[in-house]
Write an enzyme that holds these catalytic residues in place. Structure first.
Site, PDB file in Angstrom:
ATOM      1  N   ARG A 131       0.791  -1.305  -0.001  1.00  0.00           N
ATOM      2  CA  ARG A 131      -0.095  -0.097  -0.158  1.00  0.00           C
ATOM      3  C   ARG A 131       0.835   1.094  -0.084  1.00  0.00           C
ATOM      4  O   ARG A 131       1.557   1.361   0.807  1.00  0.00           O
ATOM      5  CB  ARG A 131      -0.906  -0.031   1.217  1.00  0.00           C
ATOM      6  CG  ARG A 131      -1.720   0.992   1.274  1.00  0.00           C
ATOM      7  CD  ARG A 131      -3.011   1.267   2.498  1.00  0.00           C
ATOM      8  NE  ARG A 131      -3.258   2.524   2.255  1.00  0.00           N
ATOM      9  CZ  ARG A 131      -3.399   3.480   3.424  1.00  0.00           C
ATOM     10  NH1 ARG A 131      -3.037   2.986   4.575  1.00  0.00           N
ATOM     11  NH2 ARG A 131      -3.919   4.608   3.239  1.00  0.00           N
ATOM     12  N   GLU A 220      -7.265   8.280   5.780  1.00  0.00           N
ATOM     13  CA  GLU A 220      -8.028   8.861   7.036  1.00  0.00           C
ATOM     14  C   GLU A 220      -8.524  10.365   6.819  1.00  0.00           C
ATOM     15  O   GLU A 220      -7.767  11.252   7.247  1.00  0.00           O
ATOM     16  CB  GLU A 220      -6.647   8.951   7.951  1.00  0.00           C
ATOM     17  CG  GLU A 220      -6.137   7.642   8.483  1.00  0.00           C
ATOM     18  CD  GLU A 220      -5.288   7.571   9.655  1.00  0.00           C
ATOM     19  OE1 GLU A 220      -4.862   8.748  10.074  1.00  0.00           O
ATOM     20  OE2 GLU A 220      -4.953   6.518  10.186  1.00  0.00           O
ATOM     21  N   ASN A 345      -7.783   1.769   9.198  1.00  0.00           N
ATOM     22  CA  ASN A 345      -6.312   2.006   9.956  1.00  0.00           C
ATOM     23  C   ASN A 345      -6.850   1.786  11.476  1.00  0.00           C
ATOM     24  O   ASN A 345      -7.661   2.579  11.791  1.00  0.00           O
ATOM     25  CB  ASN A 345      -5.711   3.177   9.776  1.00  0.00           C
ATOM     26  CG  ASN A 345      -5.506   3.494   8.163  1.00  0.00           C
ATOM     27  OD1 ASN A 345      -5.717   2.363   7.547  1.00  0.00           O
ATOM     28  ND2 ASN A 345      -4.830   4.748   7.963  1.00  0.00           N
ATOM     29  N   TYR A 347      -5.130   1.811  15.621  1.00  0.00           N
ATOM     30  CA  TYR A 347      -3.950   1.452  16.244  1.00  0.00           C
ATOM     31  C   TYR A 347      -4.303   1.299  17.899  1.00  0.00           C
ATOM     32  O   TYR A 347      -3.597   0.665  18.361  1.00  0.00           O
ATOM     33  CB  TYR A 347      -3.308   2.933  16.215  1.00  0.00           C
ATOM     34  CG  TYR A 347      -2.461   3.027  14.787  1.00  0.00           C
ATOM     35  CD1 TYR A 347      -1.077   2.755  14.619  1.00  0.00           C
ATOM     36  CD2 TYR A 347      -3.072   3.541  13.777  1.00  0.00           C
ATOM     37  CE1 TYR A 347      -0.284   2.659  13.510  1.00  0.00           C
ATOM     38  CE2 TYR A 347      -2.482   3.601  12.519  1.00  0.00           C
ATOM     39  CZ  TYR A 347      -1.109   3.259  12.198  1.00  0.00           C
ATOM     40  OH  TYR A 347      -0.501   3.435  11.256  1.00  0.00           O
ATOM     41  N   GLU A 413      -3.832  -0.270   7.670  1.00  0.00           N
ATOM     42  CA  GLU A 413      -2.798   0.206   8.645  1.00  0.00           C
ATOM     43  C   GLU A 413      -2.926  -0.190  10.033  1.00  0.00           C
ATOM     44  O   GLU A 413      -4.060  -0.099  10.512  1.00  0.00           O
ATOM     45  CB  GLU A 413      -2.420   1.707   8.826  1.00  0.00           C
ATOM     46  CG  GLU A 413      -2.160   2.354   7.583  1.00  0.00           C
ATOM     47  CD  GLU A 413      -1.773   4.006   7.797  1.00  0.00           C
ATOM     48  OE1 GLU A 413      -1.735   4.504   8.992  1.00  0.00           O
ATOM     49  OE2 GLU A 413      -1.974   4.584   6.915  1.00  0.00           O
TER      50      GLU A 413
END
Ligand code: FCB
Length: 510
Positions: A131, A220, A345, A347, A413
């Protein structure tokens, strides 16, 4: 502790929206618990991921994409080469005081010249998906008009070499580097930028659509509209609630227009967006905190997804300040972009709680939007202070799967910053990064076993790189970069990831 970019965003995003949206907006939302689940359960679902016994070994589906992610401004360098125009990040990074240690992406990892080495790293890691993003000002230096052929050539060479190496090119069209000329014309708050974006998408898909079939329109959207237009901590550095709201609406229009542009040129193409997401958990069992968690979910995860999938703003944000956002009749249909996959994504998680009466009195914003969003604090922290909470990935994958009728999902991600460097033997023994990815992949495997249609995982990042306002102070890579020599060295995490990809499984022994 210093406020990280992300924690700052978590608190400020809610507060910023609050300034514009009355509390009553949020009253009609449904309350649902985060999908709590014991870490060792062993659901097996047909041909999908199989979790064997309580050992928590996960075998992934046969066609799973093992990838890594990067972004143009963070790795390419060559900021003025081959006719590239200025981007808002070029301008911002050269504004004194904006980036830690005065760093910039002028050179970064110099991937514009070292891309063959980057592909060699991917091969060594057994990756089958890469990516990366296309720099808009390399293609249209002034933000509009004909393509700069030298910019196109760079990406053609890169894509051809990836295909040759049997690595899927997985391309993000916009990872935050707007041509400065478009910012000078009003930037994302200016609705014309949506049409410019659609033109750019058409140019790129005509140039590369014969060899790229998997695209992300945006990276994002909530991060770049919030940090760029509301908080001013990222390019272009504006601080305005109105600009944030208008930028949001333009991006939603651009998502629809870009989707249609790609499909018009290449109907068979697969199109998504990489959304930043976080599982929003109530801070307590109280009804008020549960409601607050739903508000947090709508703001954090649905503000750009719901317009695309369903042609409307999230139900929980039903009474929008339409005039302030400049929403026109017919816009909802224009925003609709029935994405072929949802990129996620993720985290960490977010803890949401209702504001107390005193807090509401003290802060007008919390009176208007009674939700406080904070980072979780129970789990261990990464090198830059983010909470490690793999269950958040399970929770968001299963929730998005449930709420959007089991869409295809790609984890676009996830990753962690630890600044380990080479030891005396040149080995970079980043064991904590291995643990991070192992746990997040186990959570992902459980989500697949429980029905989520997840097609791939992309570690952030392939190589250490320029981490926006944090400059080069945070290393996220599976490979180490010596920024003086541009030498790349695969970290132990990269070697581990290579085995995971080759064996298509994670487990206690791996
Ligand atoms: C994400 C960004 C990516 C990188 C990682 C650490 O929010 O998409 O570019 O900065 O965080």
């Amino acid at each position: 502790m210093r406020l990280t970019r992300r924690k700052f965003a978590q608190s400020a995003f809610g507060a910023g929206i609050a300034a514009a949206l009355p509390a009553a907006l949020f009253s009609g939302c449904t309350v649902s618990s985060n999908a709590a689940r014991s870490p060792n359960s062993t659901t097996v679902a047909g041909s999908h991921a199989v979790q064997s016994g309580a050992s928590s070994e996960i075998i992934f589906p046969g066609n799973f994409y093992w990838g890594a992610a990067t972004a143009a401004y963070q790795i390419e360098g060559a900021c003025k080469e081959d006719g590239k125009g200025e981007s808002i990040w070029d301008r911002f990074a050269h504004t004194p005081g904006k980036i830690k240690n005065g760093d910039s992406g002028d050179v970064a990892c110099d991937s514009y010249h070292h891309w063959r080495e980057d592909i060699a790293l991917m091969r060594a890691m057994n990756l089958n998906s890469y990516r990366f993003s296309i720099s808009w000002p390399r293609i249209q230096p002034g933000g509009s008009g004909a393509a700069n052929s030298r910019g196109i050539d760079y990406y053609r060479r890169l894509v051809d070499a990836l295909l040759e190496a049997r690595i899927r090119p997985f391309v993000t069209l916009y990872h935050w580097d707007l041509p400065q000329a478009l910012e000078d014309a009003g930037g994302w708050p200016n609705r014309d930028t949506a049409s410019r974006f659609a033109d750019y998408v058409e140019v790129v898909s005509r140039a590369l659509g014969d060899r790229v079939s998997d695209w992300m329109l945006f990276n994002e959207p909530s991060a770049f509209t919030d940090l760029g237009y509301l908080e001013g901590r990222h390019a272009p550095g504006r601080r305005s609630v109105i600009d944030f709201l208008r930028a949001s609406h333009t991006v939603n229009l651009a998502q629809g227009a870009g989707f249609r542009a790609l499909k018009a040129v290449r109907p068979g193409t697969r199109v998504g967006t990489a959304f930043s997401m976080s599982a929003c958990e109530p801070a307590s069992d109280s009804d008020a905190d549960r409601l607050a968690a739903e508000r947090a979910h709508a703001i954090t995860n649905l503000w750009f997804l719901e317009p695309a999938m369903n042609g409307r703003y999230p139900e929980a944000l039903a009474f929008l300040p339409e005039t302030a956002m400049r929403i026109r009749s017919g816009d909802l249909e224009k925003m609709r972009a029935p994405l072929d996959f949802i990129g996620i994504n993720l985290y960490y998680r977010t803890m949401a709680s209702a504001s107390g009466a005193l807090e509401r009195l003290a802060h007008l914003q919390q009176w208007l939007l009674p939700v406080k969003m904070e980072a979780g604090r129970q789990g261990p922290r990464t090198g830059n202070g983010w909470e490690i909470w793999p269950q958040a990935l399970y929770d968001i994958l299963t929730r998005i799967s449930r709420d959007f009728n089991r869409p295809q999902i790609e984890v676009t991600e996830s990753g962690c910053a630890y600044n380990d460097g080479p030891d005396a033997h040149g080995v970079i023994n980043d064991t904590l990064r291995i643990e991070y990815h192992r746990q997040y992949l186990q959570a992902l495997g459980r989500a697949i076993a429980d029905g989520a249609d997840v097609r791939g995982y992309h570690a952030w990042s392939l190589i250490d790189n320029f981490e926006w306002a944090e400059g080069f102070s945070q290393r996220f890579g599976l490979a180490y970069v010596d920024f003086k020599t541009q030498q790349r060295t695969i970290k132990e995490s990269g070697r581990w990831y290579a085995k995971v990809a080759a064996e298509n499984r994670v487990g206690p022994g791996l």
